[in-house]
Design a protein around this motif. Structure first.
Motif, PDB file in Angstrom:
ATOM      1  N   ARG A 103     -56.509  41.693 -17.197  1.00  0.00           N
ATOM      2  CA  ARG A 103     -56.476  43.155 -17.362  1.00  0.00           C
ATOM      3  C   ARG A 103     -55.137  43.612 -17.965  1.00  0.00           C
ATOM      4  NH1 ARG A 103     -61.187  44.865 -15.702  1.00  0.00           N
ATOM      5  NH2 ARG A 103     -62.167  44.084 -13.799  1.00  0.00           N
ATOM      6  N   THR A 104     -54.086  42.900 -17.629  1.00  0.00           N
ATOM      7  CA  THR A 104     -52.787  43.218 -18.227  1.00  0.00           C
ATOM      8  C   THR A 104     -52.816  42.959 -19.723  1.00  0.00           C
ATOM      9  OG1 THR A 104     -51.613  42.695 -16.169  1.00  0.00           O
ATOM     10  CG2 THR A 104     -50.323  42.656 -18.209  1.00  0.00           C
ATOM     11  N   VAL A 105     -53.399  41.837 -20.117  1.00  0.00           N
ATOM     12  CA  VAL A 105     -53.546  41.526 -21.544  1.00  0.00           C
ATOM     13  C   VAL A 105     -54.392  42.591 -22.230  1.00  0.00           C
ATOM     14  CG1 VAL A 105     -54.582  39.909 -23.193  1.00  0.00           C
ATOM     15  CG2 VAL A 105     -53.233  39.041 -21.284  1.00  0.00           C
ATOM     16  N   ARG A 106     -55.470  42.987 -21.586  1.00  0.00           N
ATOM     17  CA  ARG A 106     -56.371  44.001 -22.167  1.00  0.00           C
ATOM     18  C   ARG A 106     -55.639  45.305 -22.447  1.00  0.00           C
ATOM     19  NH1 ARG A 106     -58.395  47.859 -23.984  1.00  0.00           N
ATOM     20  NH2 ARG A 106     -60.491  48.696 -23.622  1.00  0.00           N
ATOM     21  N   LYS A 107     -54.711  45.674 -21.563  1.00  0.00           N
ATOM     22  CA  LYS A 107     -53.995  46.939 -21.718  1.00  0.00           C
ATOM     23  C   LYS A 107     -52.792  46.843 -22.652  1.00  0.00           C
ATOM     24  CE  LYS A 107     -55.138  48.535 -17.038  1.00  0.00           C
ATOM     25  NZ  LYS A 107     -54.571  48.855 -15.697  1.00  0.00           N
ATOM     26  N   SER A 108     -52.237  45.642 -22.785  1.00  0.00           N
ATOM     27  CA  SER A 108     -50.939  45.528 -23.450  1.00  0.00           C
ATOM     28  C   SER A 108     -50.939  44.804 -24.785  1.00  0.00           C
ATOM     29  CB  SER A 108     -49.951  44.814 -22.508  1.00  0.00           C
ATOM     30  OG  SER A 108     -49.881  45.458 -21.256  1.00  0.00           O
ATOM     31  N   ASN A 109     -51.928  43.961 -25.041  1.00  0.00           N
ATOM     32  CA  ASN A 109     -51.883  43.111 -26.229  1.00  0.00           C
ATOM     33  C   ASN A 109     -53.046  43.378 -27.183  1.00  0.00           C
ATOM     34  OD1 ASN A 109     -50.949  41.095 -23.706  1.00  0.00           O
ATOM     35  ND2 ASN A 109     -49.539  41.227 -25.420  1.00  0.00           N
ATOM     36  N   LEU A 110     -52.826  43.080 -28.460  1.00  0.00           N
ATOM     37  CA  LEU A 110     -53.858  43.208 -29.499  1.00  0.00           C
ATOM     38  C   LEU A 110     -54.498  44.595 -29.515  1.00  0.00           C
ATOM     39  CD1 LEU A 110     -55.604  39.731 -28.983  1.00  0.00           C
ATOM     40  CD2 LEU A 110     -53.864  40.320 -30.689  1.00  0.00           C
ATOM     41  N   GLN A 111     -53.688  45.614 -29.272  1.00  0.00           N
ATOM     42  CA  GLN A 111     -54.225  46.971 -29.136  1.00  0.00           C
ATOM     43  C   GLN A 111     -54.830  47.516 -30.430  1.00  0.00           C
ATOM     44  OE1 GLN A 111     -54.426  48.677 -25.968  1.00  0.00           O
ATOM     45  NE2 GLN A 111     -54.181  46.477 -25.662  1.00  0.00           N
ATOM     46  N   THR A 112     -54.417  47.010 -31.575  1.00  0.00           N
ATOM     47  CA  THR A 112     -54.986  47.497 -32.839  1.00  0.00           C
ATOM     48  C   THR A 112     -56.441  47.091 -33.005  1.00  0.00           C
ATOM     49  OG1 THR A 112     -54.164  45.513 -33.983  1.00  0.00           O
ATOM     50  CG2 THR A 112     -52.745  47.481 -34.007  1.00  0.00           C
ATOM     51  N   LEU A 113     -56.893  46.157 -32.176  1.00  0.00           N
ATOM     52  CA  LEU A 113     -58.283  45.677 -32.292  1.00  0.00           C
ATOM     53  C   LEU A 113     -59.229  46.347 -31.303  1.00  0.00           C
ATOM     54  CD1 LEU A 113     -57.703  41.806 -32.583  1.00  0.00           C
ATOM     55  CD2 LEU A 113     -58.041  43.441 -34.439  1.00  0.00           C
ATOM     56  N   MET A 114     -58.714  46.957 -30.251  1.00  0.00           N
ATOM     57  CA  MET A 114     -59.547  47.353 -29.123  1.00  0.00           C
ATOM     58  C   MET A 114     -60.644  48.359 -29.464  1.00  0.00           C
ATOM     59  SD  MET A 114     -58.773  45.397 -26.773  1.00  0.00           S
ATOM     60  CE  MET A 114     -57.507  44.143 -26.624  1.00  0.00           C
TER      61      MET A 114
END
Length: 358
Positions: A94-105
């Motif tokens: 969940r931390t990765v989901r919120k913090s990383n690769l945000q341009t793809l979400m």
């Protein structure tokens, strides 16, 4: 609207129950609407029905991979694994989901391209460590494999960086033990440095796991924190992490002292983050390298390697699945030992056959 019955309540208001949805186990759920007049109830019913249709359409859209975004796919993937993976792993996801690769979400899956992923990974590589980038990409590809199995990103990832492991010296270990004497941190230090336990194993250790008479300790569970940072008991990290080790007399003595005042089923009653914080403060107070608590486990391995203990025994003692982990993590220590071994070999032959043998 015609099928909805509106009843007048004893208070004079009007009420209607409108069908909303059916649960997976077949139960029908209704929305209760109350208003001062029948016309107002009808108006609110019309609004609710319109909103319901839109909501249901949104639910159906989210279930369809053709309309699902990358972020929604990752969310669903995490949810699908929530009962089978460690709570700490889910928290990390969940931390990765919120913090990383945000341009793809917010990108719809059908519009996602390998180039999109490569660009996002390039951006991440400029801000985060290779390990962090690889972990984020791993979560992304796992979700894509589940919800877009035909998509093959073929991403170029940053090269792995071999961890630079810091290991306390014998003098520093003595300093740490002396400074922690009589505190809540003393026994956790002994369990990590002398027994090689992970922090989660230290926190999950129960008195039922200790056999004082036999002088043994059994690792049978671990304590981690969930998404809300609440303690959760789970199985150890791997199947081979379940193990029984023989305790050193000094550790047995420390356990006896602790047992005499124990009021909990757990041997260590401070939380994992308290161990981390107290250990960090202790290192600062002593003016030594800011080691991680986990580095005490590395120290335990380094001691066994320096004593020429076979790697298969070390792997079993530490709860590693194979000896490969010893080679991978502690290769630099073994390289140093190799030089020592070669010197010993040379001294042996000098002593036996002399320096001028032909």
């Amino acid at each position: 609207m015609a099928n909805v019955k509106i009843n007048q309540l004893p208070s004079g208001s009007y009420n209607a129950k409108v069908y909303d949805y059916t649960t997976p186990d077949g139960k029908r759920k209704y929305k209760s609407i109350t208003a001062p007049s029948k016309s107002e109830v009808k108006r609110q019913i019309a609004i609710f029905l319109a909103d319901r249709e839109e909501l249901h359409a949104e639910r159906e859209r989210r279930e369809d991979p053709d309309y699902m975004t990358v972020g929604e796919a990752i969310d669903r993937y995490i949810e699908s694994k929530s009962n089978v993976l460690s709570p700490s792993t889910i928290r990390g996801y969940r931390t990765v989901r919120k913090s990383n690769l945000q341009t793809l979400m917010d990108k719809p899956l059908p519009e996602l391209t390998p180039d999109d992923i490569q660009r996002a990974v390039n951006e991440e590589a400029g801000e985060h460590s290779p390990k962090t980038v690889r972990n984020a990409h791993g979560l992304l590809t796992a979700a894509l494999e589940m919800y877009a199995p035909d998509f093959k990103p073929n991403t170029t990832l940053p090269m792995r960086v071999k961890p630079d492991i810091s290991i306390p010296t014998e003098a520093e270990i003595v300093q740490l033990f002396d400074a922690a004497a009589g505190t809540d941190l003393e026994l956790p230090l002994y369990l990590a440095a002398c027994c090689g336990l992970r922090r989660s194993e230290v926190c999950g250790l129960k008195w039922d796991d200790i056999n004082i008479d036999a002088g043994t300790l059994t690792v049978s569970s671990a304590m981690v924190t969930d998404e809300e940072y609440k303690p959760v008991i789970k199985a150890p990290k791997t199947e081979t992490s379940k193990r029984t080790i023989k305790l050193l007399p000094i550790v047995i003595d420390k356990l006896k002292e602790k047992r005499a005042e124990a009021s909990s089923e757990f041997v260590i009653t401070i939380r994992d983050y308290d161990i981390y914080n107290q250990f960090s403060r202790l290192c600062r107070a002593l003016g030594i390298t800011h080691y991680r608590y986990h580095d005490l486990r590395h120290y335990c391995v380094s001691v066994m390697l320096s004593l020429n203990i076979p790697k298969n025994y070390i792997a079993d003692y530490m709860g590693h699945a194979t000896e490969n982990m010893i080679d991978k993590v502690y290769g630099h220590i073994m390289a140093e030992r190799k030089t020592t071994f070669e010197d010993e070999l040379q001294r042996y032959f000098v002593k036996v056959i002399g320096t001028n043998a032909t």
